[in-house]
Write an enzyme that holds these catalytic residues in place. Sequence first.
Site, PDB file in Angstrom:
ATOM      1  N   LEU A 148       0.845  -1.195   0.000  1.00  0.00           N
ATOM      2  CA  LEU A 148       0.000   0.000   0.000  1.00  0.00           C
ATOM      3  C   LEU A 148       0.880   1.244   0.000  1.00  0.00           C
ATOM      4  CD1 LEU A 148      -2.821  -0.989   2.514  1.00  0.00           C
ATOM      5  CD2 LEU A 148      -2.528  -1.568   0.093  1.00  0.00           C
ATOM      6  N   GLY A 182       1.139  -5.136   1.316  1.00  0.00           N
ATOM      7  CA  GLY A 182       0.036  -5.206   0.348  1.00  0.00           C
ATOM      8  C   GLY A 182       0.431  -5.904  -0.946  1.00  0.00           C
ATOM      9  N   ASN A 194       4.758  -7.486   6.488  1.00  0.00           N
ATOM     10  CA  ASN A 194       5.666  -6.859   7.459  1.00  0.00           C
ATOM     11  C   ASN A 194       5.032  -5.692   8.207  1.00  0.00           C
ATOM     12  OD1 ASN A 194       5.560  -5.415   4.997  1.00  0.00           O
ATOM     13  ND2 ASN A 194       7.440  -4.348   5.466  1.00  0.00           N
ATOM     14  N   GLU A 195       3.693  -5.635   8.242  1.00  0.00           N
ATOM     15  CA  GLU A 195       3.008  -4.479   8.805  1.00  0.00           C
ATOM     16  C   GLU A 195       3.520  -4.053  10.184  1.00  0.00           C
ATOM     17  OE1 GLU A 195       1.631  -6.648   6.909  1.00  0.00           O
ATOM     18  OE2 GLU A 195       0.306  -5.598   5.512  1.00  0.00           O
TER      19      GLU A 195
HETATM   20  N1  CO8 Z   1       4.537   3.633  -0.221  1.00  0.00           N
HETATM   21  C1  CO8 Z   1       4.973   4.839  -0.624  1.00  0.00           C
HETATM   22  N2  CO8 Z   1       6.230   5.072  -1.054  1.00  0.00           N
HETATM   23  C2  CO8 Z   1       7.097   4.041  -1.066  1.00  0.00           C
HETATM   24  C3  CO8 Z   1       6.705   2.751  -0.663  1.00  0.00           C
HETATM   25  C4  CO8 Z   1       5.352   2.564  -0.222  1.00  0.00           C
HETATM   26  N3  CO8 Z   1       4.891   1.362   0.170  1.00  0.00           N
HETATM   27  N4  CO8 Z   1       7.762   1.936  -0.791  1.00  0.00           N
HETATM   28  C5  CO8 Z   1       8.776   2.688  -1.261  1.00  0.00           C
HETATM   29  N5  CO8 Z   1       8.379   3.950  -1.440  1.00  0.00           N
HETATM   30  C6  CO8 Z   1       9.164   5.073  -1.981  1.00  0.00           C
HETATM   31  C7  CO8 Z   1      10.456   5.306  -1.211  1.00  0.00           C
HETATM   32  O1  CO8 Z   1      10.229   6.108  -0.072  1.00  0.00           O
HETATM   33  C8  CO8 Z   1      11.280   6.000  -2.256  1.00  0.00           C
HETATM   34  O2  CO8 Z   1      10.817   7.337  -2.352  1.00  0.00           O
HETATM   35  P1  CO8 Z   1      11.828   8.556  -2.752  1.00  0.00           P
HETATM   36  O3  CO8 Z   1      12.337   8.193  -4.122  1.00  0.00           O
HETATM   37  O4  CO8 Z   1      10.963   9.759  -2.720  1.00  0.00           O
HETATM   38  O5  CO8 Z   1      12.900   8.554  -1.696  1.00  0.00           O
HETATM   39  C9  CO8 Z   1      10.872   5.299  -3.561  1.00  0.00           C
HETATM   40  O6  CO8 Z   1       9.583   4.713  -3.293  1.00  0.00           O
HETATM   41  C10 CO8 Z   1      11.809   4.193  -3.982  1.00  0.00           C
HETATM   42  O7  CO8 Z   1      11.995   3.310  -2.890  1.00  0.00           O
HETATM   43  P2  CO8 Z   1      13.384   2.584  -2.611  1.00  0.00           P
HETATM   44  O8  CO8 Z   1      14.518   3.483  -2.925  1.00  0.00           O
HETATM   45  O9  CO8 Z   1      13.310   2.005  -1.236  1.00  0.00           O
HETATM   46  O10 CO8 Z   1      13.324   1.418  -3.736  1.00  0.00           O
HETATM   47  P3  CO8 Z   1      14.123   0.044  -3.733  1.00  0.00           P
HETATM   48  O11 CO8 Z   1      13.984  -0.481  -5.133  1.00  0.00           O
HETATM   49  O12 CO8 Z   1      15.495   0.197  -3.159  1.00  0.00           O
HETATM   50  O13 CO8 Z   1      13.308  -0.918  -2.738  1.00  0.00           O
HETATM   51  C11 CO8 Z   1      11.290  -1.815  -1.786  1.00  0.00           C
HETATM   52  C12 CO8 Z   1      12.015  -1.314  -3.057  1.00  0.00           C
HETATM   53  C13 CO8 Z   1      11.963  -3.112  -1.302  1.00  0.00           C
HETATM   54  C14 CO8 Z   1       9.846  -2.098  -2.148  1.00  0.00           C
HETATM   55  C15 CO8 Z   1      11.425  -0.757  -0.668  1.00  0.00           C
HETATM   56  O14 CO8 Z   1      11.026   0.489  -1.224  1.00  0.00           O
HETATM   57  C16 CO8 Z   1      10.566  -1.007   0.520  1.00  0.00           C
HETATM   58  O15 CO8 Z   1      10.892  -1.854   1.348  1.00  0.00           O
HETATM   59  N6  CO8 Z   1       9.467  -0.239   0.658  1.00  0.00           N
HETATM   60  C17 CO8 Z   1       8.588  -0.316   1.797  1.00  0.00           C
HETATM   61  C18 CO8 Z   1       7.643  -1.427   1.641  1.00  0.00           C
HETATM   62  C19 CO8 Z   1       6.696  -1.511   2.794  1.00  0.00           C
HETATM   63  O16 CO8 Z   1       7.075  -1.643   3.946  1.00  0.00           O
HETATM   64  N7  CO8 Z   1       5.401  -1.443   2.491  1.00  0.00           N
HETATM   65  C20 CO8 Z   1       4.386  -1.522   3.478  1.00  0.00           C
HETATM   66  C21 CO8 Z   1       3.187  -0.708   3.085  1.00  0.00           C
HETATM   67  S1  CO8 Z   1       1.864  -0.964   4.239  1.00  0.00           S
HETATM   68  C22 CO8 Z   1       0.860  -2.154   3.513  1.00  0.00           C
HETATM   69  O17 CO8 Z   1       1.009  -2.496   2.383  1.00  0.00           O
HETATM   70  C23 CO8 Z   1      -0.258  -2.785   4.301  1.00  0.00           C
HETATM   71  C24 CO8 Z   1      -0.847  -1.865   5.277  1.00  0.00           C
HETATM   72  C25 CO8 Z   1      -2.031  -2.464   6.020  1.00  0.00           C
HETATM   73  C26 CO8 Z   1      -2.649  -1.374   6.866  1.00  0.00           C
HETATM   74  C27 CO8 Z   1      -3.327  -1.885   8.052  1.00  0.00           C
HETATM   75  C28 CO8 Z   1      -3.591  -0.738   9.015  1.00  0.00           C
HETATM   76  C29 CO8 Z   1      -4.647  -1.053  10.007  1.00  0.00           C
END
Ligand code: CO8
Length: 297
Positions: free
Chosen positions: A103, A148, A172-173
């Site tokens: 997400l 997500g 990994n939430e």
């Molecule tokens: N949302 C928004 N922006 C993101 C996300 C995301 N999920 N993931 C990465 N980005 C952004 C980064 O901040 C970065 O932004 P900027 O260029 O402005 O600095 C850009 O995307 C590129 O990211 P990376 O440089 O980290 O890219 P990599 O290719 O090195 O890595 C990954 C890719 C492995 C996907 C890495 O970005 C990562 O680990 N991202 C986080 C993933 C994550 O933890 N997602 C969890 C989202 S929460 C969810 O999905 C479920 C929520 C359920 C809610 C329940 C509540 C009750």
Amino acid sequence: LALQLRNWSKGVLSQLSSCNSHGRVSPVLIAQQRNNSTSQKIQVDFDQSTGVAVMRMQNPPVNSLSLEFLTEICINVEKLEMDKSCRGLIITSDRPKVFSAGLDILEMYGKTPERCAEFWKAVQEMWLKLYSSNMATIAAINGSSPAGGCLMSLTCDYRIMADNPRYTIGLNETLLGIVAPFWFKDTMVNTVGNRSTELALQLGLLYSPAEALKVGLVDQLVPEDQVLTTATKTMSKWLAIPDHARQITKSMMRKPTIDRLMSNRESDIKNFVGFITKGSVQKSLGMYLEMLKKRKA
Ligand code: CO8
């Protein structure tokens, strides 16, 4: 433009929400299936001769699931679902190294309760459409797939992942200080069982492909350049089964889980909004975003 887009997605989502108890959509928004369609963030290639569509996600940089992107996914899946000649769907990423980052965290950070509710409804919709799909579905996971992104691949009938130890997959939430809702948990339990889910969810485990295969989170690992070809070959096995028998079996396995969300959609939205707008949760999300930026630097 932002306002137009918002109103457009609102309209679409309210139409999309007219699902029956299986999450199948009533004949609203019926569109005749075209062979191929490309929206800004999704490319769909439908092969009439095999009945298989390949949906490529192309939402830079990391295919994070924003309201707009989720809406496009729902529209495209619905179009394919309505076309009875489309029997199989392969979902993959057009982005290098990432299947989907899950997400869009920015949709959950600093947003109004109304916007959060709208976003969550779209997340539910995406899950309902994919988890209840009559099509045979395969996730061709050609990159990392946290949270997500993992959920999206778990909605599929079969998961093939690139055997690259740099990629990870999992719910990994908790690492973000948030909690996977019951239907994320149910989907994981249905795939890997209770004990593995308990460990995975509490610890926010992100598995390497080899570990994911071991717990059954993915079904098969292949070299990176063979993910899509293997998915295509595997799909032909799934399509060798008579559709009605496969579909009824799939529904039998998944219906209780789908019904549980269907009968709790509103309270689930309320829970999400109440939780995500809490000061302490917003603080955790802010810190996580900072960490993502620092890690990059
Ligand atoms: N949302 C928004 N922006 C993101 C996300 C995301 N999920 N993931 C990465 N980005 C952004 C980064 O901040 C970065 O932004 P900027 O260029 O402005 O600095 C850009 O995307 C590129 O990211 P990376 O440089 O980290 O890219 P990599 O290719 O090195 O890595 C990954 C890719 C492995 C996907 C890495 O970005 C990562 O680990 N991202 C986080 C993933 C994550 O933890 N997602 C969890 C989202 S929460 C969810 O999905 C479920 C929520 C359920 C809610 C329940 C509540 C009750």
